[in-house]
Scaffold this motif. Structure first.
Motif, mmCIF file in Angstrom:
data_model
loop_
_atom_site.group_PDB
_atom_site.id
_atom_site.type_symbol
_atom_site.label_atom_id
_atom_site.label_comp_id
_atom_site.label_asym_id
_atom_site.label_seq_id
_atom_site.Cartn_x
_atom_site.Cartn_y
_atom_site.Cartn_z
ATOM 1 N N ALA A 1 8.860 46.756 92.517
ATOM 2 C CA ALA A 1 7.520 46.715 91.917
ATOM 3 C C ALA A 1 7.083 48.063 91.358
ATOM 4 C CB ALA A 1 6.504 46.217 92.943
ATOM 5 N N ASP A 2 7.487 49.167 92.007
ATOM 6 C CA ASP A 2 7.070 50.499 91.551
ATOM 7 C C ASP A 2 7.669 50.863 90.199
ATOM 8 O OD1 ASP A 2 5.593 50.823 93.828
ATOM 9 O OD2 ASP A 2 7.090 52.031 94.877
ATOM 10 N N HIS A 3 8.657 50.108 89.768
ATOM 11 C CA HIS A 3 9.332 50.428 88.507
ATOM 12 C C HIS A 3 8.972 49.456 87.384
ATOM 13 C CE1 HIS A 3 11.881 53.436 90.504
ATOM 14 N NE2 HIS A 3 11.823 52.607 91.539
ATOM 15 N N VAL A 4 8.020 48.574 87.662
ATOM 16 C CA VAL A 4 7.536 47.662 86.621
ATOM 17 C C VAL A 4 6.495 48.404 85.788
ATOM 18 C CG1 VAL A 4 6.258 45.534 86.166
ATOM 19 C CG2 VAL A 4 7.969 45.600 87.994
ATOM 20 N N PRO A 5 6.667 48.492 84.490
ATOM 21 C CA PRO A 5 5.692 49.219 83.660
ATOM 22 C C PRO A 5 4.341 48.508 83.620
ATOM 23 C CG PRO A 5 7.329 48.113 82.298
ATOM 24 C CD PRO A 5 7.792 47.958 83.708
ATOM 25 N N ALA B 1 3.620 43.714 88.319
ATOM 26 C CA ALA B 1 3.513 44.141 89.717
ATOM 27 C C ALA B 1 2.073 43.938 90.171
ATOM 28 C CB ALA B 1 3.909 45.601 89.855
ATOM 29 N N MET B 2 1.915 43.283 91.314
ATOM 30 C CA MET B 2 0.579 43.035 91.854
ATOM 31 C C MET B 2 0.593 43.251 93.363
ATOM 32 S SD MET B 2 -0.716 39.652 89.745
ATOM 33 C CE MET B 2 -2.328 39.755 90.527
ATOM 34 N N ARG B 3 -0.196 44.217 93.815
ATOM 35 C CA ARG B 3 -0.331 44.507 95.244
ATOM 36 C C ARG B 3 1.023 44.737 95.910
ATOM 37 N NH1 ARG B 3 -4.848 39.818 96.684
ATOM 38 N NH2 ARG B 3 -6.467 40.589 95.265
ATOM 39 N N GLY B 4 1.860 45.463 95.219
ATOM 40 C CA GLY B 4 3.156 45.798 95.773
ATOM 41 C C GLY B 4 4.207 44.722 95.622
ATOM 42 N N GLY B 5 3.816 43.575 95.085
ATOM 43 C CA GLY B 5 4.761 42.480 94.879
ATOM 44 C C GLY B 5 4.950 42.187 93.407
ATOM 45 N N ILE B 6 5.644 41.114 93.129
ATOM 46 C CA ILE B 6 5.961 40.730 91.758
ATOM 47 C C ILE B 6 5.307 39.390 91.442
ATOM 48 C CG2 ILE B 6 7.815 40.080 90.184
ATOM 49 C CD1 ILE B 6 7.786 43.039 90.805
ATOM 50 N N ASN B 7 4.592 39.340 90.326
ATOM 51 C CA ASN B 7 3.959 38.100 89.883
ATOM 52 C C ASN B 7 4.690 37.569 88.651
ATOM 53 O OD1 ASN B 7 1.793 36.053 89.691
ATOM 54 N ND2 ASN B 7 1.295 37.143 87.797
ATOM 55 N N VAL B 8 5.203 36.354 88.778
ATOM 56 C CA VAL B 8 5.894 35.692 87.668
ATOM 57 C C VAL B 8 4.978 34.580 87.167
ATOM 58 C CG1 VAL B 8 7.959 34.451 86.939
ATOM 59 C CG2 VAL B 8 8.120 36.195 88.743
ATOM 60 N N ALA C 1 19.051 41.273 79.317
ATOM 61 C CA ALA C 1 18.300 42.531 79.342
ATOM 62 C C ALA C 1 17.091 42.409 80.249
ATOM 63 C CB ALA C 1 17.856 42.921 77.930
ATOM 64 N N VAL C 2 16.694 43.548 80.804
ATOM 65 C CA VAL C 2 15.457 43.642 81.573
ATOM 66 C C VAL C 2 14.879 45.027 81.314
ATOM 67 C CG1 VAL C 2 16.698 44.410 83.650
ATOM 68 C CG2 VAL C 2 14.392 43.466 83.866
ATOM 69 N N ASN C 3 13.564 45.129 81.229
ATOM 70 C CA ASN C 3 12.951 46.437 80.988
ATOM 71 C C ASN C 3 12.248 46.953 82.235
ATOM 72 O OD1 ASN C 3 10.872 44.354 80.410
ATOM 73 N ND2 ASN C 3 9.571 46.129 79.994
ATOM 74 N N LEU C 4 12.335 48.252 82.428
ATOM 75 C CA LEU C 4 11.670 48.949 83.525
ATOM 76 C C LEU C 4 10.906 50.134 82.951
ATOM 77 C CD1 LEU C 4 14.643 49.084 86.088
ATOM 78 C CD2 LEU C 4 12.731 47.462 86.098
ATOM 79 N N ARG D 1 20.361 47.761 91.295
ATOM 80 C CA ARG D 1 21.271 48.786 91.828
ATOM 81 C C ARG D 1 20.783 50.187 91.474
ATOM 82 N NH1 ARG D 1 25.621 45.143 90.592
ATOM 83 N NH2 ARG D 1 26.043 46.190 88.609
ATOM 84 N N LEU D 2 20.282 50.343 90.255
ATOM 85 C CA LEU D 2 19.750 51.652 89.858
ATOM 86 C C LEU D 2 18.568 52.044 90.739
ATOM 87 C CD1 LEU D 2 19.819 51.424 85.942
ATOM 88 C CD2 LEU D 2 21.449 52.584 87.447
ATOM 89 N N VAL D 3 17.677 51.096 90.976
ATOM 90 C CA VAL D 3 16.511 51.375 91.822
ATOM 91 C C VAL D 3 16.948 51.692 93.251
ATOM 92 C CG1 VAL D 3 14.447 50.329 92.841
ATOM 93 C CG2 VAL D 3 14.920 50.043 90.400
ATOM 94 N N ASP D 4 17.951 50.978 93.743
ATOM 95 C CA ASP D 4 18.453 51.249 95.096
ATOM 96 C C ASP D 4 19.043 52.657 95.197
ATOM 97 O OD1 ASP D 4 17.699 48.755 95.936
ATOM 98 O OD2 ASP D 4 19.692 47.852 95.749
#
Length: 302
Positions: free
Chosen positions: A155-159, A187-194, A223-226, A296-299
């Motif tokens: 979540a911290d890496h979601v723009p 990102a919402m409250r530390g989680g992910i909203n889809v 692709a995915v964007n961060l 993996r990059l975030v990890d």
């Protein structure tokens, strides 16, 4: 999972609506209930209920101009003696076929069978074909990738503008050939909203980057964007390049095409501009592959 045939919708919703409308149209022309019942192949009690409004049917059919015109044409033909039962059946079958081709039957079918949602399904009209199967596979891959993304500590890496997870069809040519999440992932409250299930044509910026990469290397379809950050770029391993490009939107596709002439890196990024948030695009052979690389990059940062 609910499996429902479109013929069930025809029997349970279309046919009662057509009968109700035709009963009313014939009654307006002076037909007795007994005559109407004979024409429709139902009991007089059913006709009475139709005329009393107790069996109104499906509004999406009843309010459709083509349905109204067809019913009027049949009623007028019966009244004038210029149309027989065979011709009336032909009129209704033609209407059913039209409604199954991206019409109200198709819309109701999507509601009753969620597996069809967002597919632009034409299974009823053209049958099973490779193009439809390819769309199903892409949508399934994006859904799986989105689930993986939502379950990751990312979540911290979601723009601020949101993330999208995308995958292109083989030989994709434009954004309508790319499946992604409408409204983007946030990102919402530390989680992910889809916000929604993936659909084709739901992405612009991620799709633009992916399409350019796919032209240069057809194996790159996901692709995915961060959010771009020094930590994220530092986490890219030496054997997976991260290449920068100009953030400006104008002529972005042309600049990406030129960038990918020398090969497609694992990560392409920009550092933002006035009104443009810094974004990094992680590319892969599929949406799942791109998300797995992103996680993996975030990890590696942690």
């Amino acid at each position: 999972m609910t499996v429902q045939l479109p013929s069930e919708i025809v029997v349970e919703r279309f046919l009662p609506t057509a009968r109700s409308m035709l009963a009313a149209a014939l009654a307006e022309r002076g037909f007795a209930q007994r005559e109407i019942a004979s024409r429709l192949g139902v009991s007089q009690a059913a006709v009475s209920q139709y005329l009393a409004g107790e069996r109104r049917g499906e509004e999406r059919f009843a309010e459709h101009p083509r349905m109204q015109a067809t019913i009027e044409r049949i009623a007028e033909g019966f009244d004038a003696g210029t149309m027989d039962d065979y011709e009336a059946l032909a009129e209704l079958l033609e209407l059913v076929r039209a409604f199954e081709d991206r019409g109200p039957i198709c819309a109701i079918h999507e509601e009753e069978m969620p597996a069809l949602e967002g597919m632009g399904c034409d299974l009823c009209v053209r049958g099973r074909d490779r193009a439809v199967q390819a769309e199903r596979e892409v949508l399934s891959n994006v859904r799986r990738a989105v689930r993986q993304f939502a379950n990751a500590d990312i979540a911290d890496h979601v723009p601020n503008v949101g993330t999208n997870v995308a995958m292109a069809l083989p030989e994709a040519t434009d954004e309508t050939d790319v499946a992604a999440v409408p409204g983007r992932i946030h990102a919402m409250r530390g989680g992910i909203n889809v916000p929604a299930n993936p659909e084709f044509g739901a992405s612009h910026h991620v799709a633009t980057t992916l399409l350019a990469a796919n032209v240069a290397d057809p194996t790159v379809r996901g692709a995915v964007n961060l959010a771009t950050s020094d930590a994220l770029l530092a986490a890219v391993p030496d054997d997976a390049d991260a290449v920068a490009f100009d953030a400006e939107y104008e002529d972005r596709r042309r600049r990406l095409d030129a960038l990918f002439d020398d090969g497609v890196p694992r990560v392409v990024y920009h550092e933002g501009a006035f009104g443009i948030e810094p974004i990094a695009y992680v590319l892969g052979t599929s949406a799942v592959d791109a998300v797995e690389w992103a996680t993996r990059l975030v990890d590696r940062i942690a």
